[in-house]
Every structure is written in C-alpha cells, then in structure tokens.
Design an enzyme around this catalytic site. Structure first.
Site, mmCIF file in Angstrom:
data_model
loop_
_atom_site.group_PDB
_atom_site.id
_atom_site.type_symbol
_atom_site.label_atom_id
_atom_site.label_comp_id
_atom_site.label_asym_id
_atom_site.label_seq_id
_atom_site.Cartn_x
_atom_site.Cartn_y
_atom_site.Cartn_z
ATOM 1 N N GLU A 1 0.529 -0.150 -4.944
ATOM 2 C CA GLU A 1 -0.879 0.425 -4.788
ATOM 3 C C GLU A 1 0.321 2.052 -4.992
ATOM 4 O O GLU A 1 1.018 2.428 -4.517
ATOM 5 C CB GLU A 1 -1.835 0.253 -4.167
ATOM 6 C CG GLU A 1 -3.376 1.484 -4.332
ATOM 7 C CD GLU A 1 -2.777 2.073 -3.591
ATOM 8 O OE1 GLU A 1 -3.613 2.767 -2.779
ATOM 9 O OE2 GLU A 1 -1.942 2.112 -2.494
ATOM 10 N N ASP B 1 -0.040 6.114 -5.609
ATOM 11 C CA ASP B 1 -1.464 6.490 -5.897
ATOM 12 C C ASP B 1 -0.434 8.322 -6.821
ATOM 13 O O ASP B 1 0.936 8.188 -6.776
ATOM 14 C CB ASP B 1 -0.965 8.161 -3.974
ATOM 15 C CG ASP B 1 -1.306 7.233 -2.804
ATOM 16 O OD1 ASP B 1 -3.075 6.728 -3.312
ATOM 17 O OD2 ASP B 1 -0.910 6.830 -2.114
ATOM 18 N N HIS C 1 1.095 -1.305 0.273
ATOM 19 C CA HIS C 1 -0.028 0.541 0.214
ATOM 20 C C HIS C 1 1.255 1.340 -0.172
ATOM 21 O O HIS C 1 1.980 1.472 0.850
ATOM 22 C CB HIS C 1 -1.144 -0.190 1.538
ATOM 23 C CG HIS C 1 -1.618 0.941 1.310
ATOM 24 N ND1 HIS C 1 -1.708 2.090 2.507
ATOM 25 C CD2 HIS C 1 -2.991 1.923 0.515
ATOM 26 C CE1 HIS C 1 -2.596 2.859 1.934
ATOM 27 N NE2 HIS C 1 -3.755 2.184 0.909
ATOM 28 N N HIS D 1 0.591 10.825 -2.022
ATOM 29 C CA HIS D 1 -0.730 10.837 -1.136
ATOM 30 C C HIS D 1 -1.525 11.881 -0.066
ATOM 31 O O HIS D 1 -2.113 12.340 -0.925
ATOM 32 C CB HIS D 1 -1.299 9.690 -0.192
ATOM 33 C CG HIS D 1 -2.175 8.688 0.384
ATOM 34 N ND1 HIS D 1 -2.318 9.645 1.089
ATOM 35 C CD2 HIS D 1 -2.816 8.111 0.412
ATOM 36 C CE1 HIS D 1 -3.615 9.344 1.694
ATOM 37 N NE2 HIS D 1 -3.869 8.226 0.831
ATOM 38 N N ASP E 1 -3.566 4.387 -8.256
ATOM 39 C CA ASP E 1 -4.846 4.590 -7.220
ATOM 40 C C ASP E 1 -4.937 6.442 -7.227
ATOM 41 O O ASP E 1 -4.200 7.348 -6.577
ATOM 42 C CB ASP E 1 -4.643 4.999 -5.888
ATOM 43 C CG ASP E 1 -5.601 5.660 -4.905
ATOM 44 O OD1 ASP E 1 -6.366 6.205 -5.329
ATOM 45 O OD2 ASP E 1 -5.747 5.260 -3.324
#
Length: 273
Positions: free
Chosen positions: A25, A27, A5, A41, A85
């Site tokens: 993942e 951002d 993440h 993020h 994301d």
C-alpha cells in the site's frame, strides 16, 4: 494477500516483499491542481513507523514497474497487488474527476509503459471520501480516451472511510462500478478497533447480492489480531510487519485453510469455498 503498509520510498518495495508481502500500500498526495505529486503519508502515522519517507510519484511508479515486470533485474514474482491510498482530503470535491484523469495519465505512462509490457500488478484505487467517486469516472474515461480501456481489467476500487456499507454501495452505483471491489476496514495500529464492520463486509461479500469481492483489515501488527482477522474471514491483512502475518499463516490452524495469493488468483473474484 499480505499487504505491506505505507510503502512510500523506492527501497521499501524490496524491503516489504522480502519480509513476506505479496501486496503493498502506497500513499499518494496531490498538489493544488489535483496532480498526484508525492508518495507520502506525513504526520501522524502508525505507531513505531517513520511517517516522512517519500518519493516523487512518477519516480515511484517507475520503480514499481521494474518490480512487477517479468525479466527485469528488480522483478519480484510474488508482488501482485498494489493499493494506492489516495490522499484526496487536500482537494475540493469538484477536483475528484481531474485527480482521476491525471492519475490515469501518470499510471499509463510511467507504470503501464503506454500499454507496452508495463508492470503487471493489479491496482486498487483506494479513496477516503465517498463524495470523491468521480475520481473513478475520470480514471476510467481517460484510459478509454487514451486508447487503453483494456487496462481497466487490472484496476479495482476501495472506499476507505469506514462508511456505512449501504452508503458505499450507493457511491459505487453513482460511479457505475459493478465489480472489482475491495472493502477496507480498520484504524491506525495505535488504537484498537473491533471486527463488527469487517463481519458485515464479509457477510455482504458472501451474500448472493453483495457488491463486495474482497475484504481487507488494517493495520494489524500482532499475532492475536491477525488470528482474529483470519477467523472473521478476511481476504487481506494490511500490516507494518509482513513476517508476523506470514508466521501466523504457517500455524497449523490456518495452514490448511489459507494460502498466500499468487498472480493467478484473480483479486476481483469472490472466493467460494
């Protein structure tokens, strides 16, 4: 799929894969003209994480390409899936098509190396807002215009807003999407969330007329919540601690039933027992 993440700085690619992630993942934030600008993020983010690591998007793509190109000194064989994301909340709804177009051009040049032995990972475009479904259209049409429609075979989709499953199906219909669908469900690790919607997504995946191919749950950092998610039948778990998920998968209850996905496992195919 063990999904690392919030992997937003280049060095974190190695860090998360070395901890056991076969997927990451990342951002993606956009500027006011809908150009993907940073892998970032920002605050707030998950508990026990530093929210402000970042990289210029294209520089991150180049590092990611090296990490997923066989023969490169930075290559990781087990890194097979990347979820972008897409932080489209900063955009107006009518910019979604442009965002998709610009994202496709960036990926084509800096990740896929214009179709010439680029990175091999499968890519999931994760969109937080159903109203932004035209991002998918813009992405698809741009790859076609640029002469590389075959790269769409490596691309899947996710709407990450925890919307009603019927509403998500409807957005895909509008975008003309008929496969390659990952469905996320979850909440920041600071809060608790039940598995009701995950179970609905799994039921859709396993029904004969469902639109979902894979279900993933986020963000899971504890052994017990990992077990609960596996028991619910998810395909992927997003985590800040890939080693925790890997440990649970090694427990006797799960060892026989699950294994870590490799490049040969098609992420767009629904797994049939």
């Amino acid at each position: 799929w063990i999904m690392g993440h919030m992997v937003n700085a280049n060095y974190q690619i190695d860090e998360f894969v070395n901890l056991g992630a076969n997927s990451i993942e990342t951002d993606v934030s956009f500027d006011s003209s809908a150009n993907p600008e940073y892998t970032y993020h920002g605050v707030p983010c998950d508990c026990r994480r530093w929210c402000k690591k970042w990289e210029y998007f294209n520089n991150f793509l180049k590092a990611l390409r090296k990490a997923t190109t066989p023969g490169d000194s930075k290559y990781h064989e087990k890194l097979v899936l990347v979820v972008f994301d897409l932080k489209t909340g900063s955009l107006y709804d009518n910019q979604a098509y442009d965002a998709g177009k610009k994202l496709a051009k960036n990926l084509l040049q800096h990740y896929w190396n214009n179709g010439n032995n680029g990175g091999r990972a499968y890519i999931v475009l994760s969109i937080p807002n159903l109203a932004h479904y035209k991002l998918i259209t813009g992405f698809k049409e741009t790859l076609k215009t640029e002469g590389h429609p075959e790269l769409m075979e490596k691309v899947g989709y996710d709407f990450s807003g925890n919307d009603d499953i019927g509403d998500v199906a409807n957005a895909y219909k509008k975008a003309g999407v008929t496969g390659h669908v990952w469905q996320s469900d979850g909440i920041t690790n600071c809060l608790l969330r039940g598995l009701d919607r995950v179970r609905k997504a799994v039921a859709n995946r396993d029904s004969s007329n469902g639109y979902i191919n894979k279900v993933y749950y986020w963000t899971v950092d504890k052994r017990q919540s990992t077990r609960d998610a596996l028991d619910a039948g998810v395909d992927g778990i997003m985590t800040n601690y890939p080693d925790v998920i890997a440990d649970v998968l090694n427990e006797s209850a799960y060892k026989a039933k699950f294994r870590i996905a490799s490049y040969d496992d098609n992420p767009w195919e629904t797994f049939k027992n």
